[in-house]
Design a protein around this motif. Structure first.
Motif, PDB file in Angstrom:
ATOM      1  N   ASP A  49       0.841  -1.204   0.000  1.00 50.24           N
ATOM      2  CA  ASP A  49       0.000   0.000   0.000  1.00 50.24           C
ATOM      3  C   ASP A  49       0.876   1.255   0.000  1.00 50.24           C
ATOM      4  OD1 ASP A  49      -2.345  -1.418   0.101  1.00 50.24           O
ATOM      5  OD2 ASP A  49      -2.714  -1.112   2.248  1.00 50.24           O
ATOM      6  N   PRO A  50       0.371   2.347  -0.613  1.00 46.87           N
ATOM      7  CA  PRO A  50       1.138   3.611  -0.584  1.00 46.87           C
ATOM      8  C   PRO A  50       0.944   4.324   0.754  1.00 46.87           C
ATOM      9  CG  PRO A  50      -0.867   3.893  -1.849  1.00 46.87           C
ATOM     10  CD  PRO A  50      -0.860   2.457  -1.399  1.00 46.87           C
ATOM     11  N   ILE A  51       1.426   3.689   1.809  1.00 45.28           N
ATOM     12  CA  ILE A  51       1.151   4.174   3.171  1.00 45.28           C
ATOM     13  C   ILE A  51       2.446   4.352   3.951  1.00 45.28           C
ATOM     14  CG2 ILE A  51       0.168   3.469   5.414  1.00 45.28           C
ATOM     15  CD1 ILE A  51      -2.121   2.181   3.966  1.00 45.28           C
ATOM     16  N   ASP A  99       7.253   2.328   6.154  1.00 43.65           N
ATOM     17  CA  ASP A  99       6.694   2.513   4.817  1.00 43.65           C
ATOM     18  C   ASP A  99       6.205   1.158   4.326  1.00 43.65           C
ATOM     19  OD1 ASP A  99       7.027   5.206   4.577  1.00 43.65           O
ATOM     20  OD2 ASP A  99       8.506   5.126   2.946  1.00 43.65           O
ATOM     21  N   MET A 100       4.975   1.103   3.814  1.00 34.04           N
ATOM     22  CA  MET A 100       4.418  -0.183   3.373  1.00 34.04           C
ATOM     23  C   MET A 100       4.808  -0.510   1.933  1.00 34.04           C
ATOM     24  SD  MET A 100       3.059  -1.340   6.064  1.00 34.04           S
ATOM     25  CE  MET A 100       2.336  -2.835   5.400  1.00 34.04           C
ATOM     26  N   SER A 101       5.377   0.464   1.221  1.00 34.45           N
ATOM     27  CA  SER A 101       5.828   0.210  -0.151  1.00 34.45           C
ATOM     28  C   SER A 101       6.967   1.169  -0.464  1.00 34.45           C
ATOM     29  CB  SER A 101       4.669   0.401  -1.132  1.00 34.45           C
ATOM     30  OG  SER A 101       4.177   1.721  -1.033  1.00 34.45           O
ATOM     31  N   GLY A 102       7.546   1.003  -1.641  1.00 26.49           N
ATOM     32  CA  GLY A 102       8.640   1.883  -2.053  1.00 26.49           C
ATOM     33  C   GLY A 102       9.948   1.477  -1.407  1.00 26.49           C
ATOM     34  N   SER A 149       6.869  -3.988   6.985  1.00 28.23           N
ATOM     35  CA  SER A 149       6.217  -3.651   5.720  1.00 28.23           C
ATOM     36  C   SER A 149       5.692  -4.901   5.024  1.00 28.23           C
ATOM     37  CB  SER A 149       7.226  -2.951   4.811  1.00 28.23           C
ATOM     38  OG  SER A 149       8.310  -3.818   4.552  1.00 28.23           O
ATOM     39  N   GLU A 150       6.084  -6.064   5.525  1.00 31.51           N
ATOM     40  CA  GLU A 150       5.711  -7.332   4.891  1.00 31.51           C
ATOM     41  C   GLU A 150       4.392  -7.867   5.427  1.00 31.51           C
ATOM     42  OE1 GLU A 150       7.836  -9.246   2.682  1.00 31.51           O
ATOM     43  OE2 GLU A 150       8.765  -7.254   2.543  1.00 31.51           O
ATOM     44  N   VAL A 165      -0.760   8.934   4.990  1.00 34.70           N
ATOM     45  CA  VAL A 165       0.009   8.857   6.234  1.00 34.70           C
ATOM     46  C   VAL A 165      -0.925   8.414   7.347  1.00 34.70           C
ATOM     47  CG1 VAL A 165       1.266  10.159   7.991  1.00 34.70           C
ATOM     48  CG2 VAL A 165       1.700  10.604   5.565  1.00 34.70           C
ATOM     49  N   ILE A 166      -0.535   7.369   8.058  1.00 35.48           N
ATOM     50  CA  ILE A 166      -1.290   6.938   9.234  1.00 35.48           C
ATOM     51  C   ILE A 166      -0.527   7.452  10.446  1.00 35.48           C
ATOM     52  CG2 ILE A 166      -2.074   4.944  10.572  1.00 35.48           C
ATOM     53  CD1 ILE A 166      -2.394   3.418   7.947  1.00 35.48           C
TER      54      ILE A 166
END
Lengths: 435, 349
Positions: free
Chosen positions: A55-57, A117-120, A129-130, A385-386
């Motif tokens: 996710d882009p999070i 970061d969940m991605s990138g 992130s996994e 952003v969370i």
């Protein structure tokens, strides 16, 4: 001691009318789950947000990670912390595998909090992130530490444990997809074949350098600062006897999730009876005074020697000052003729040119390096952003500074502030190499 | 086509042997001697556009002059990489390759590459600053050493990411930074595998080679304390309230000096610690427990010491790299020397 861990593999998480697990999907009744969170009056607002791998999070400030689990038999979750004190490490535990509860500050962060970061490119820094993360985003009335750089984060950390157990309870009566069995007969009841294998102990140096209670790692609810090194059964650790603290730059910490999934213990258990005789875990601590450091190191040596250890793996939960505890234990064990491998991160500076550890020894000739705390990281803005991104720059995060958060949400920081990134429990494949 | 400029000595530049070692630097178009091989290997991505030839003695005895002249030759040339040698076991040639590579990198910020035998003195002098490939100890390995440099030059020119010293083959530059294990082998698996090898007496390889341990000898005692000027230095982050120099609470790169001439002690509420690595309550309620100005002042009044130095020096030790700590220590020590301080009480936390 025999522990069965029943795994239920979570492939997706959704919100719904009822909390249940079916066909790989964990459905959460948010209202009911938040009731469990809000049992503590100190929590003044709370929400649950799902963050999945890819996710882009961006999530920050993350204070703790806990795996959703329940005890089916043979004990309770987090004994001496959220539940009554009783032994764990036996019976049956059910786990919602691949999922994780993250305690996230709605606004306020601190020195010890982290970022995920969940991605990138930032995602590969940390194992979190996994996972399929259930982010508990909450604010508390803990005004006494609102503006403190060091925060105990008690309300949020405890809420994460309650929430993890609440979620875990939905698979209490179900048949797991997979059963891991961990069995450790007493040392005098092991077969001749096993006894002929090299004897190995695992030494876990828990972060315990704060004098005031509320910050250090807990062993059955007991502040690791107030203990002497002790022998524990590996099953107790895999079954939640150790709860993470709230001190030390985030990347050097071992979260409660990682304690219960300690990859080094799991691998040693796998090798047990094949290549080694795994004697158990010496749970030790990290101290501030020289005599305390020495006392702990002498106890570790004595326990390892009395048990007949020939090899040891030492994990250090921290860097900087605790490097001296780490080196001291390695020296003591090597002097006792025990062959040691250490797991730690290092602090080589942004340019990579600084000395790795505060303390050095020729005897520390076998080290697994898990990261550079001062690695400079620049990351592009994330769609979502969370939590609150500004916490990285504003609240004294160990990896952030004034100016860490740039226009449109891109960030610059040191690895110090990435959540539990340099897993000295051995759960990640990050390392440091020489260029 | 990208352009490389190649540096060689008088011998490989076909000027002559030891008798021509004073040969003054000159620049020629195209490749000379081993440069022909280099040029072939760089093709078709790059070519050796120019060659610099300089006598080893000239470089050794007139270093500044030689470097200035060579940099002037290069000033109007367009080039993408600078390659020197290989220098094999030739000591003066190895040092010359190191000197000129370092100077070219500093002036033009282009990648520089050289090659020499690991025991060439040039290795220890320049290993940390430039890419040096380990070469043979004589020209017989020319056909092995030049291709190593050419392959690496092409990799740099193509913009590929340069990986670790071990992977690429250059000598480690003492720069330790993060990387990710291929095949995602976890720390746990690496640790257990390493332990099994260590227990079984097999060869194992640490991921963190211990550096040469730098021990500081204990200073000689102060002969006459009653005449001595004593300074207070601390890494416990004791600063005037509000932290006027904005010293970082962790991973510090700054230090501050604060005049304490008129003070008998550090008052709580006027001084504080900004150190983020320990419980600050005791230090904030009595900053003298980290900076013992109260005790030292009473010694001064009793005549036990000559006087207290007029400044307290402060920084923060937590998370601070050894390199930054060394730099700050040297800077503070320099000021203390200039002020004729006889001894220092250095408190940590």
């Amino acid at each position: 001691m025999k522990l069965e861990i029943g795994n239920f593999y979570v492939q997706d998480i959704v919100f719904g009318e009822k909390t249940f697990f079916q066909n790989g999907v964990l459905t959460i009744n948010k209202e009911e789950a938040l009731k469990v969170v809000l049992e503590d009056d100190n929590i003044i607002s709370a929400d649950l947000v799902i963050a999945k791998k890819g996710d882009p999070i961006r999530i920050t400030p993350v204070k703790e990670a806990v795996e959703p689990r329940c005890k089916v038999s043979g004990g309770v979750m987090f004994p001496g912390v959220t539940n009554k004190l009783m032994p764990v490490g036996k019976g049956r535990t059910h786990v919602l595998k691949e999922s994780c509860v993250l305690a996230v500050g709605e606004h306020w962060g601190g020195f010890q909090d982290g970022l995920i970061d969940m991605s990138g490119p930032g995602a590969k820094q940390t194992i979190f992130s996994e996972l399929l993360n259930i982010c508990l985003v909450a604010n508390t009335n803990e005004e006494f530490e609102r503006h403190e750089q060091q925060k105990k984060n008690k309300a949020l950390r405890w809420a994460a444990m309650r929430l993890a157990e609440y979620l875990g309870n939905c698979v209490k009566d179900l048949e797991p997809e997979e059963l891991e069995v961990y069995e450790n007969p007493p040392l005098d009841q092991r077969s001749k074949k096993v006894n002929q294998l090299p004897n190995v102990v695992y030494v876990l140096q828990l972060q315990s350098q704060m004098l005031e209670s509320g910050y250090n790692a807990l062993v059955y609810g007991w502040d690791a600062n107030s203990m002497l090194p002790t022998l524990m059964n590996p099953n107790e650790l895999l079954d939640g006897a150790i709860v993470s603290g709230s001190f030390m730059p985030s990347s050097s910490k071992i979260s409660t999730y990682q304690h219960a999934n300690n990859a080094t213990i799991k691998r040693l258990m796998k090798e047990h009876g094949e290549t080694i005789n795994f004697l158990g875990v010496i749970v030790s601590n990290l101290n501030v005074q020289l005599e305390e450091k020495q006392r702990s190191a002498f106890f570790v040596r004595q326990l390892a020697t009395s048990l007949g250890a020939e090899g040891a793996i030492v994990s250090e939960e921290g860097y900087g000052n605790p490097d001296s505890d780490f080196i001291l234990v390695i020296n003591e064990l090597e002097d006792a003729g025990i062959k040691v491998v250490g797991i730690t991160n290092e602090c080589t500076g942004r340019d990579g040119k600084s000395q790795s550890l505060v303390d050095l020894s020729e005897k520390a000739d076998a080290i697994v390096s898990t990261g550079n705390v001062s690695q400079y990281i620049q990351l592009e803005p994330m769609e979502v952003v969370i939590g609150e991104l500004e916490a990285l720059a504003r609240d004294g995060n160990s990896g952030g500074w004034d100016g860490s958060v740039l226009k449109e949400g891109s960030i610059q920081m040191e690895n110090n502030g990435i959540f539990c990134a340099d897993s000295s429990s051995g759960n990640h494949h990050k390392t440091v190499v020489e260029y | 086509m990208k352009k490389a400029i190649h540096y060689i000595n008088q011998f490989f530049g076909q000027i002559g042997g030891e008798d021509k070692a004073d040969f003054e630097p000159e620049i020629r178009e195209g490749a000379v001697g081993p440069g022909l091989l280099l040029n072939n290997l760089l093709s078709p991505e790059a070519e050796v556009s120019h060659t610099i030839i300089c006598g080893d003695n000239f470089m050794g005895s007139n270093k500044e002059e030689a470097i200035t002249r060579i940099l002037n030759y290069l000033a109007d040339k367009e080039f993408d990489v600078f390659i020197a040698g290989p220098a094999f076991m030739a000591g003066r040639y190895g040092v010359a390759c190191g000197e000129i590579c370092k100077a070219v990198k500093g002036r033009f910020n282009v990648p520089v590459i050289t090659s020499m035998y690991v025991e060439n003195p040039g290795v220890e002098m320049f290993r940390k600053e430039i890419y040096i490939f380990p070469g043979g100890n004589g020209a017989v390995t020319m056909r092995i050493d030049v291709p190593k440099m050419a392959t690496f030059a092409k990799k740099i020119l193509s913009g590929e990411t340069i990986s670790s010293a071990e992977n690429e083959g250059y000598l480690p530059r003492s720069i330790r930074l993060e990387a990710f294990k291929e095949d995602a082998v976890s720390g746990a698996d690496r640790a257990v595998n390493m332990l099994l090898k260590k227990i079984n007496g097999e060869e194992f390889k640490t991921e963190m080679p211990m550096p040469v341990i730098d021990r500081v000898p204990i200073a000689t005692p102060v002969k006459d304390l009653s005449q001595a000027t004593i300074a207070l230095v601390n890494s416990g982050g004791i600063v005037p309230l509000g932290n006027p120099d904005r010293i970082q609470s962790a991973s510090a790169t700054k230090w501050g000096k604060y005049n304490i001439t008129d003070l008998d002690r550090l008052q709580a509420g006027e001084w504080e610690t900004i150190h983020a690595g320990f419980d600050p309550s005791a230090a904030n309620s009595d900053p003298n427990c980290i900076v013992p100005l109260d005790a030292l002042k009473s010694f001064e009044n009793e005549g036990k010491i000559g006087r207290v130095h007029e400044y307290v020096y402060s920084t923060v030790g937590t998370g601070t790299t050894q390199a930054e700590a060394s730099r700050m220590g040297a800077e503070i020590a320099q000021q203390l020397r200039e002020a004729n301080v006889s001894a220092v009480i250095l408190t940590s936390t």
